[in-house]
Structure formats: structure tokens, C-alpha cells
Design a protein around this motif. Structure first.
Motif, mmCIF file in Angstrom:
data_model
loop_
_atom_site.group_PDB
_atom_site.id
_atom_site.type_symbol
_atom_site.label_atom_id
_atom_site.label_comp_id
_atom_site.label_asym_id
_atom_site.label_seq_id
_atom_site.Cartn_x
_atom_site.Cartn_y
_atom_site.Cartn_z
ATOM 1 N N PRO A 444 -6.455 18.114 -32.446
ATOM 2 C CA PRO A 444 -6.827 18.271 -31.026
ATOM 3 C C PRO A 444 -7.906 17.252 -30.624
ATOM 4 O O PRO A 444 -8.751 16.898 -31.447
ATOM 5 C CB PRO A 444 -7.384 19.695 -30.950
ATOM 6 C CG PRO A 444 -7.080 20.351 -32.240
ATOM 7 C CD PRO A 444 -6.788 19.306 -33.248
ATOM 8 N N THR A 515 -6.815 24.208 -35.296
ATOM 9 C CA THR A 515 -6.197 23.789 -34.038
ATOM 10 C C THR A 515 -6.649 24.711 -32.894
ATOM 11 O O THR A 515 -6.970 24.258 -31.798
ATOM 12 C CB THR A 515 -4.662 23.817 -34.177
ATOM 13 O OG1 THR A 515 -4.309 23.035 -35.321
ATOM 14 C CG2 THR A 515 -3.983 23.231 -32.959
ATOM 15 N N GLU A 516 -6.716 26.008 -33.198
ATOM 16 C CA GLU A 516 -7.146 26.973 -32.170
ATOM 17 C C GLU A 516 -8.618 26.744 -31.806
ATOM 18 O O GLU A 516 -8.982 26.708 -30.639
ATOM 19 C CB GLU A 516 -6.935 28.400 -32.683
ATOM 20 C CG GLU A 516 -5.477 28.824 -32.604
ATOM 21 C CD GLU A 516 -5.166 30.060 -33.452
ATOM 22 O OE1 GLU A 516 -3.980 30.366 -33.614
ATOM 23 O OE2 GLU A 516 -6.134 30.682 -33.958
ATOM 24 N N SER A 519 -9.018 23.788 -29.504
ATOM 25 C CA SER A 519 -8.103 23.631 -28.357
ATOM 26 C C SER A 519 -8.742 24.193 -27.094
ATOM 27 O O SER A 519 -9.725 24.930 -27.151
ATOM 28 C CB SER A 519 -6.778 24.316 -28.653
ATOM 29 O OG SER A 519 -6.090 23.533 -29.613
#
Lengths: 519, 519
Positions: A444, A515-516, A519
Motif C-alpha cells: 500500500p 495491507t489492512e 490501507s
């Protein structure tokens, strides 16, 4: 930093450099207090030391591994972590990951080290015969004597016979064989011979990107010019001659290209070159007048259906005398990889083809300064090139052990590819050979910004976080080189199958969390 | 030839260079015939290769040894010679000369190589315990795993304890210990770190003349400046600080002196430095701002009445904090010499004192590129620094073997000096320590002229003739450096006593014949 070493890929190198520089600056330069000898700085300090050494980088044992070692100590001291052990998937070290040595090899080493065991009934006759033959060729019948600087003569003969057999009968001359302290030693020696000139006549050496960082480290130390050519990730890390040509033509403006290094099967990328590709490369080297260096230490590590190892030597000779009489080639092998994984013995060899006889004398002189490669490593190498024969008592066990090791590696190669390719944001080429996967990461934007904030390459940031959260130690792709704006890591496929599954699952879960988070 | 490397002793270096050049020119540069790729020279040839490598010389394995190997082959093929075997007294290779390995050391190596032997009743418990302890500190419990690049941690701890004990309790920190591939490896690594600058700011390194040619070879390869200081043959090869001062002052006009290398006990000269002399040297290094490199690989090889080994580390610390907190020191040791003579294992270590912490990080990074020193050599080193203790079953045998080896060496040192000094035209200092004698030869003018005719140094001419007539292989003094107009050879004292007597008698007879022939 001397820019001439960075024909391409400069922004990435600069980034890495900044990271190292930041680390270095974190330590204050100690100033001694006044004493009888007055104020004094160190004689050997960051300003007076060899500037080429400062430029050396070797990510496989870089900062992330140093942190891993620290964490291991913390665990031992009882520091609470979200994991109970550090898993070092950063380096191709099979025994450290639990692979067992080949019984026959170790029996012979033990017999050579302590020849009283030759009287022991527990050892098979073929192991004893092998040990006797080796000891007879050692000074005073002892592993403790120096050998010739190029290695023990009978072992060089065995290496030549091994190469002949491997290459379908193409002759190999023991006088072209130089035993070495692992393959690294011989590779650095060849690069050293090839380095000359100043400014625009400085030797340039072509290496793949991604590459095994021994090459960039040696070139930095020698102040030779690194000429980067890119492997094609979209074509399973294939090598395209048009990319070689682009790279060499661009480089001619800055340096004198002299050598082309190939790693096949690939490290860190795991691809296996086709016969056609090797032919193309040889033709390119002939046309462009480049000395070929073929790093073939993974020659037994080929797993993928339809893939096969072709040695550069064999292909060169099959292309006929126009090539086989002219193209200069050094190829490298080692005891450290394949099915045996005997890294600690530091055994290896190089075969040179079409080398100028006067340069060969210089090479022999150069290696003589270090006296000789370690004898136990030479013994191990002899066993690799001359294993038990079908009519010998140790043959069945040897074949069983070798096959098992290679089959397990093939299984793990497949498993790794499969699991990684189920993760959104990780894309992984087939591990056709060698011992590594080099998957591509989609990171990201916020993570990239956070890495930049820390002065780290994004994949270094990712791998550090992975290490801290899971205990898994990988090497960031930036340590091997990669196309600008792409991110990877190298992971070995060596952990035992059950552990590898856990590792892969943990990376999958981490990647999702990561990733979370960003993001 | 780049003259800047030759601050003193230039006429001798030039002579040697001419000899090598003559050899090189004897081989014609091969020109390829026309083929599909047109005329072609080799890519890597004498003009394109690394010019620093061309300058490297290493007499211990130089042309005379190559001829000795040829003669051995000729003897095997039945060629008639006035002798039946070649005796290689050119290199400090104890096992090749018949010295037996220390039993305990080899038992532990065998146990580590093949751990099934841990179940064997034939091995003493202390050997087994030692092997278990080492294996526990190896990755996966195998000698086949890589170690940390600085060496296995418990072995570095054992080395530190050994140094503490040797030096009467002066502390040693395992973090300052770097294991190495023999001492040569560590010495070259340190010289590499110390090399920087261009022209008049180029690093200069002081080495003794005569010297062990690893030093001159490494400096040539690194294109660093060799600063020669002469040992005083008339004072038993003693080191005088006024000579050091003369050398460094002359050198400051051409380069930046940065380091001072000392070999004690001396190679090739066999002298043992007094405590006072070491203090003087340390004071000189402090005043002149030089990094000290102490090559102490012969630390157990002291034979002469009244002589004793003093480590530079110990003397440095006894001189008080003014010195012990400031003077930078690297000292080197090896498994290859002393009473064990395990050259083939390539084990060694270096201890660094007062090194800039940032430079230490750079050193650690640099050694990591080569992954690790060979593990069997690390194991051997561990046994050297941590031999059987008085309460252990192997102690008595160990002491017996060690004492016997050292006593025989002492006897041979005496014998060599005595016999040589009976020969008119050979003058020999006492062999106080190490494994060599470096006697001075009086050569007739006609012999010197005959050598000149052949483009050889007079002592090379002498040694070649000795080899052809008697099969005795020595190294000419010109390979180590010597005062202009003087001639020497280096001979090891390692042949078995009875054989050594014959060697000495044969040299005596040869010298007489040689002198008569050229008078």
C-alpha cells in the motif's frame, strides 16, 4: 558514493545507501579525551578506511539478520514475543534447517580426520577405500598438510571426470580445475583478475538484477563497474538477449565491459535456463567479447516439469569449434547446495575454458598466496564428484538419501508457489530450481510512505515488521536489486515441510494484516 | 611497474621483477587464427588483466617449488637423478614432513563429522563432551551449516578465555574475536580495511625485511605502499626503533603511513622479540599514529634459552591506560603452526583492540560476504584454545604429544644452527623460535655474474642448482627481501631429525662444491 558503479538502478541503490549511512551516522565518532599523547582520533576510522569496503553491501547477512540474532538472544533471556523461535529463511543453509548430511560423505571425512578408524569394522569398505585414496594424496598422509594451491591433484582429476560424465563425454582437463573455498572464493578471484583500467576504461561486469549480492559486493570492493541487466519477471525471470544488449550498449559509454555473469539455476529467482537461452547468451558473449562466468552451484536443484540443467560448458562445446575454441568461460560449483548442503565445509571448484595460458599462470600465482583451500572441504568435494558407485556397498543408502533430499525440495518448491499465489498482493513465479522464491509484493502507498519516513526500502520495512511480529527472517528484494517501484523478498524453501507450511501461513496472515494496517 | 610501491629496496625488487617478466615473456601471446568471429585476442589477457595481480609475488610457492613438483613427477616416471626424493623444506608444513596430529584434536573432529561415533566406546569421554558442545553450537547440530560470519560464538568465547589465560588475566572480549580461514585471511582483511587514498595520501604499511611474502603480496594486490624496515642480522635479526623511524620518515614523503606489521616469533628469521623491544615498538606506533598488526602464529614455537613469547596485547595493557586505551591493535593466530601444525584445516583468529566501533561494523559486514570460515577449521581452533584439562582422561596423552613435538623442534633448531655454522660461507643466527632458519650465504663473484646472466637473483640461482643436484627445495632470500648485496635462503627445520641431518650435510657439501665451481 562513487556514481560510476551505478549505471542503472541508481535510485534504489541510493535508497539503500541512505539506509546504511543513517545507521552509520547513528554511532557517534568517539573522540578520545586528552592524555599523554594528546587528543586523538582513531588511526583507522570511517574517514581513513578503504572507501570501497564502505560501499560493499551484503543483504543476506545484513541488518535484518543482525536483528534476528538479537531477537534470538532476547527470546533466550525470556523476553516475551508473539512467537517462540526465529525461523531463518534468509540463507540457503540446508543443515541449519534440519536436512541431514549424506552418511557416506561424513563417514569418509571422519575416517580421513582420524585414520585409526580405518581399523573399525563399523565402516563400509568403500568409505575406507575412499579415505585411504584421499589420505595417500595428502602430504604426510594427513588432512593437516597443505595441498597444492589449486587443490589436491587426484581430487582435481575426479572433478574433471565428473564434469565429463555430466556433460556427456565432452573432455575436461584437470589442469583447468581450481579447487576453492566455497564457490564465493573462486568467483571473487575471477572478478579480481578481470578488474583493470580507470575512468571510462574501467572493467565493467554484467550481472543480473535480481542478483546474488556476492557479485555486487565483490565489484564494489574491487571498484569495478556493475552493469545491471534485468531478468523478466513476467516471463518467469527469463533472460532476454535484447536486454543484455541494451545493458552492454549503455555501459560502453561509461566503462569497458569485460565479463558477463550468469547464475543458473537462478539465485534469488529460482528459474532454470533453457538450452536455447544458454546458446543465445554464449553467442552474445562471443559477439560482444565478454568473458563468461557461469555460477552453477544449484546444478542438481531442478524441480519443475520440463526443466533440465544444461551446463554452459556443454552447450558451448555443442555449438562447435567457432565457439568452443574461443569463448572464455569460468564455471563454478560448490559443496554447499544441491542435495548435500555442506555449506560449512567451504568446498568448491572452478573450471576455466580457453583462458590465456599466461593469465592462468597469474591465477595460479594469485591463489598460491592463500596457500590452499581447506582440506576437509576438498575431501567433501571429492565425494560429491565421486560418490558411491552401483557396485559399492554404500550405493543404495547414498541414492536413497540423495533422492529423498531432492524430492522433498521439489515438494517444497511446489508448495511455496501454491500457497503464495493464494495471497492477494503476493505473486510468485514457479520455483523451477535452486532453493529460493522471490515473490513480488504489492504494498500500500501508506506503507511505502512509512518506509520512506524511516529511510528504509519498502520491502526492508515490510521484512523488519514481519520479523518483529512473526520471527520469520527473510531478505528484502532491495538487497538483490529489482526494477524500480517493485518490491520483493527472498525466502528459502528449506524449512522442514510442516514448518514451511506454518511459515507460509504466517506470512499470508501477516501480509493481510500489513495491507489492512496501511490501507 | 608502479614505482610508488617500492620506497626502499628497489634494486632488488627490480631484479625480481625482471626475473618474473622474463618468465612471462617466454610464453608467446597466442593469436587466434581467423574464424567466423574474425581475429581475436583473448578477452582476458596480460594487457587487460588486473595490473595489481601481475605485481603480486609469493616465493614460498614460486618458481622453485613449481620446479620441485616437476622433478617429483620426473622421479616417478623413472628419470634418473642424483637423489631419490625431493625434500620440501620450503614451507612450514609440519604434517607433510611427518609430524603426527594431536590424537585428541582428531578424535573430536571425527566425532563432529560423524556423530554416530558418539555411541562408540573407543572414544574418551572428554573428546565426546567436546564434540557434543561444539555440535550444539552449530546450526542443526551439523558441521555442514554456516556459522556466524565472525565464527561460532562459543568458540569465540573459548578464544577469549585462552587469550586471558595466556596474558595473565588481562580481559579479552569475544566481540573482538574474528575467526578466520587461517591467519592469512584475517591479515589480508585487515590490510584491505587499511588501504585508501591516492598518490601521496595512499596508505603505507610498514613490514619487516626480511618478511613473510603474504604481506608484500597483499599490499601489491591492494596497490598499497610497502614501507620496508630492516631487521638487524648482526643483532640476531633484532628490531631497532631507530630503523622504524628512518623508514617511516622516508615514507612520509611518498605516502600516508597507517600501519606497522610485526611478525613475532619471526618468519623467516626465527628471532623472538624481547619484552623491551615490544614496548618500544608500541610506543613508536603510538607516537607515529600507526595501527599495529601483530602476527603471532608461532607463539608456542620458542626454543632458545632466555627467550619467551610476549604477546603485543599483554605488553600493551601492562604499559597502562595511556597506551591500552588508545593504540589500535590486531593480533593473529592460527591452527597451522606451533605444536599442532594443522595447516590443512585453515583455522585462525584475529583479536582487535581499540578498533573504531563503526569500522568494526564495516569489518563484520566485509567478512559476511564470504559467509563464514570453514567449520572444521573452527573446530580445530577451538581445541587449540581449549585443550584437555588436567582432570580429563585425554590430558596425559595430549601433554605428552605436545611436549614431544615442541622438544623435537627445539632440538632441530639447535642442530640446524650448529651444522650451518660449521660451513665456511654460511652464517646462521640462532633459531630462537618459529620454524625457519634464514642463513646468510657468501657467494663467489663468478656465481653472482652467472646468476645475472640468467636474469636470476643470485640466491635463486643457488637454490635452483641445489634443487637440481640434491632434491632439496629451499626458498631464496630474495623472495623475502634482504639488504642489497646480501644473499640468504629460508629453510624449515621440520624434516625428521635423521633426515634433517642428511639435508644439512647435503647442503654443506653442495655449498663447498658450488663455491669451488665458481671460484
Amino acid at each position: 558514493m562513487n556514481k560510476r558503479h551505478y549505471i542503472r538502478n541508481s535510485s534504489q541503490d541510493l535508497r539503500l545507501f541512505r539506509w546504511f549511512s543513517a545507521k552509520q551516522c547513528a554511532l557517534p565518532t568517539p573522540k578520545m579525551t586528552e592524555n599523554g599523547l594528546g587528543h586523538r582520533e582513531k588511526v583507522l576510522n570511517m574517514n581513513t578506511m578503504n572507501p570501497n569496503v564502505k560501499r560493499v553491501e551484503y543483504a543476506v547477512r545484513g541488518p535484518i539478520v543482525q536483528r534476528a540474532v538479537q531477537i534470538e538472544k532476547e527470546l533466550k533471556e525470556g523476553v516475551k514475543k508473539p512467537f517462540s523461535e526465529v525461523i531463518k529463511a534468509n540463507i540457503g543453509d540446508a543443515h541449519a534447517m534440519g536436512q541431514k548430511p549424506i552418511t557416506f560423505f561424513r563417514q569418509v571425512v571422519a575416517l580421513c580426520a582420524y585414520p585409526d578408524l580405518l581399523e573399525d569394522n563399523k565402516f563400509p569398505d568403500d568409505a575406507k577405500n575412499r579415505a585411504r585414496r584421499i589420505l595417500q594424496s595428502c602430504g604426510g598422509g594427513s588432512l593437516g598438510a597443505y595441498s597444492a594451491s589449486t587443490g589436491i591433484e587426484v581430487i582435481r582429476q575426479d572433478v574433471a571426470r565428473y564434469i565429463e560424465k555430466r556433460d556427456g563425454g565432452i573432455p575436461s582437463n584437470p589442469d583447468n580445475i581450481y579447487l576453492s573455498t566455497g564457490a564465493s572464493d573462486a568467483i571473487v578471484t575471477m572478478l579480481k583478475l578481470l578488474t583493470s583500467g580507470e575512468g571510462k576504461t574501467r572493467s565493467g561486469v554484467m550481472i543480473s538484477i535480481p542478483q546474488y549480492p556476492l557479485y555486487s559486493a565483490a565489484l564494489a570492493e574491487l571498484a569495478a563497474v556493475q552493469i545491471s541487466y534485468y531478468l523478466d519477471e513476467d516471463k518467469c525471470w527469463g533472460l532476454d538477449v535484447s536486454e543484455l544488449r541494451r545493458a552492454v550498449e549503455a555501459a560502453r559509454e561509461h566503462c569497458k565491459p569485460r565479463a558477463l555473469c550468469i547464475i543458473n539455476p537462478g539465485n534469488p529467482t529460482g528459474q532454470v535456463q533453457s538450452r536455447q537461452c544458454i546458446e543465445d547468451v554464449i553467442r552474445f558473449a562471443a559477439e560482444e567479447r565478454l568473458f563468461l562466468m557461469a555460477d552453477e552451484v544449484y546444478q542438481d536443484n531442478v524441480y519443475a516439469e520440463g526443466c533440465q540443467f544444461h551446463s554452459f560448458k556443454k552447450v558451448l562445446f555443442e555449438m562447435g569449434p567457432e565457439y568452443s575454441n574461443t569463448v572464455e568461460l569460468a564455471s563454478f560449483h560448490s559443496t554447499s547446495k544441491c542435495y548435500m548442503g555442506e555449506c560449512g565445509f567451504r568446498g568448491g571448484y572452478m573450471e576455466v575454458i580457453n583462458m590465456d595460458p599466461q593469465v592462468k599462470l597469474q591465477l595460479t600465482k594469485l591463489v598460491s598466496v592463500r596457500l590452499c583451500p581447506p582440506i576437509p572441504g576438498q575431501v567433501l568435494l571429492d565425494l560429491v564428484v565421486n560418490p558411491p558407485r552401483p557396485d559399492e556397498p554404500s550405493y543404495a543408502t547414498f541414492i536413497k538419501e540423495r533422492t529423498a533430499n531432492l524430492e522433498i525440495l521439489a515438494e517444497k518448491a511446489k508448495l511455496t508457489e501454491q500457497i503464495f499465489n493464494t495471497v492477494s498482493g503476493i505473486r510468485c513465479n514457479p520455483v523451477q530450481g535452486a532453493m529460493y522464491t522471490f515473490p513480488r509484493l504489492t504494498l500500500p502507498e501508506k506503507a511505502i510512505a512509512a518506509a520512506k519516513e524511516k529511510g528504509q526500502a519498502p520491502d526492508m520495512f515490510y521484512c523488519m515488521k514481519l520479523l518483529e511480529e512473526t520471527g520469520i527472517c527473510l531478505v528484502p528484494g532491495s538487497g538483490f536489486g529489482q526494477r524500480d517501484g517493485t518490491h520483493h523478498f527472498r525466502m528459502t524453501i528449506l524449512p522442514a515441510t510442516e514448518k514451511l507450511k506454518i511459515v507460509l501461513e504466517n506470512i499470508r496472515a501477516f501480509h493481510k494484516r500489513f495491507t489492512e494496517e496501511f490501507s
